[in-house]
Write a protein that holds these residues in place. Structure first.
Motif, short mmCIF file in Angstrom:
data_model
loop_
_atom_site.label_atom_id
_atom_site.label_comp_id
_atom_site.label_asym_id
_atom_site.label_seq_id
_atom_site.Cartn_x
_atom_site.Cartn_y
_atom_site.Cartn_z
N TYR A 87 26.53 11.40 14.19
CA TYR A 87 27.51 10.60 13.46
C TYR A 87 27.75 11.13 12.06
CZ TYR A 87 26.84 7.14 17.17
OH TYR A 87 26.77 6.51 18.38
N GLU A 98 30.88 8.94 10.39
CA GLU A 98 31.89 8.24 11.16
C GLU A 98 31.61 6.75 11.03
OE1 GLU A 98 33.37 10.56 14.85
OE2 GLU A 98 31.20 10.81 14.83
N LYS A 106 32.07 3.97 13.90
CA LYS A 106 31.12 4.12 15.00
C LYS A 106 29.72 3.69 14.58
CE LYS A 106 33.61 7.81 17.41
NZ LYS A 106 33.55 9.20 17.93
N VAL A 107 29.37 3.99 13.35
CA VAL A 107 28.02 3.64 12.87
C VAL A 107 27.82 2.13 12.87
CG1 VAL A 107 26.51 3.63 10.84
CG2 VAL A 107 27.70 5.72 11.50
#
Length: 214
Positions: free
Chosen positions: A101, A61, A64-65
């Motif tokens: 993630y 993702e 988000k990372v």
């Protein structure tokens, strides 16, 4: 106790490192001293590392990372001098991405079959342990980017990193004894051709690392 992101914050700064290396195949023992500077990386640097990580086949993702504090990134500069007079200077970046993630690890899910017992990934319902993948843009024993697994244990304030090189597997454990003192153990194995845990040790290292007050 240090949370996962707080552990990496505590790791930043200047460190003086003294280590002793043992080479079981020959019985040789070597000591070294290292000066190291560790700093957090920018969002742009995270994006660059992330693009290299996804190029290995992992699906993550991405948005988000880059923004998540639970995906820390560091730049590490160090200079090492051994008692034999040899020197080594490196400057590399690393990005840590917890499993939650990861959308699909792809081929790299098989890496876990080669994780040595001393780096086994414990999990529990209290979420006191965090596991994931990390990428270095430059390896230590081999040139080029390398991928590995990490495991953080909250109660022990310890980070275990298992790096998969082509010829070896290195297990590096870092424990925060005090805010200014880290303990380090490093075990390097010959990497087996089959997808099984390694057993032949090439190097064992022990170290004490002291944070310097600026």
């Amino acid at each position: 106790m240090l949370s996962f992101p707080d552990f990496f914050t505590a790791c930043t700064g200047r460190w003086q490192i003294d280590r002793t290396y043992h080479y079981p195949p020959t019985g040789a023992v070597e000591r070294s001293h290292t000066n190291s500077l560790i700093q957090p990386i920018s969002g742009a640097a995270k994006e660059n590392l992330l693009s290299r990580l996804t190029a290995t086949g992992l699906q993550v993702e991405a948005e988000k990372v880059v923004s998540a504090p639970l995906c820390p990134g560091l730049t590490i500069l160090f200079h090492t001098e051994s008692e034999s007079g040899e020197t080594r200077t490196m400057n590399f970046q690393a990005l840590f991405v917890p499993d939650w993630y990861i959308l699909d690890p792809g081929y790299y899910a098989t890496l876990q079959q080669q994780i040595p017992a001393i780096a086994s990934e414990e999990t529990d319902a209290s979420q006191s342990t965090i596991s994931g993948y990390y990428l270095r843009d430059e390896g230590y024993s081999e040139k080029g980017a390398v991928l590995g697994r990490f495991h953080y244990h909250l109660h022990r304030q310890s980070l275990t990193m298992t790096t998969f090189y082509l010829q070896s597997i290195a297990v590096d454990r870092m424990e925060m004894a005090t805010p200014a003192t880290r303990l380090r153990t490093i075990v390097s194995y010959q990497r087996p051709e089959q997808s099984i845990p390694p057993t032949q040790i090439e190097l064992i290292g022990f170290g004490m690392e002291r944070k310097q007050v600026l």
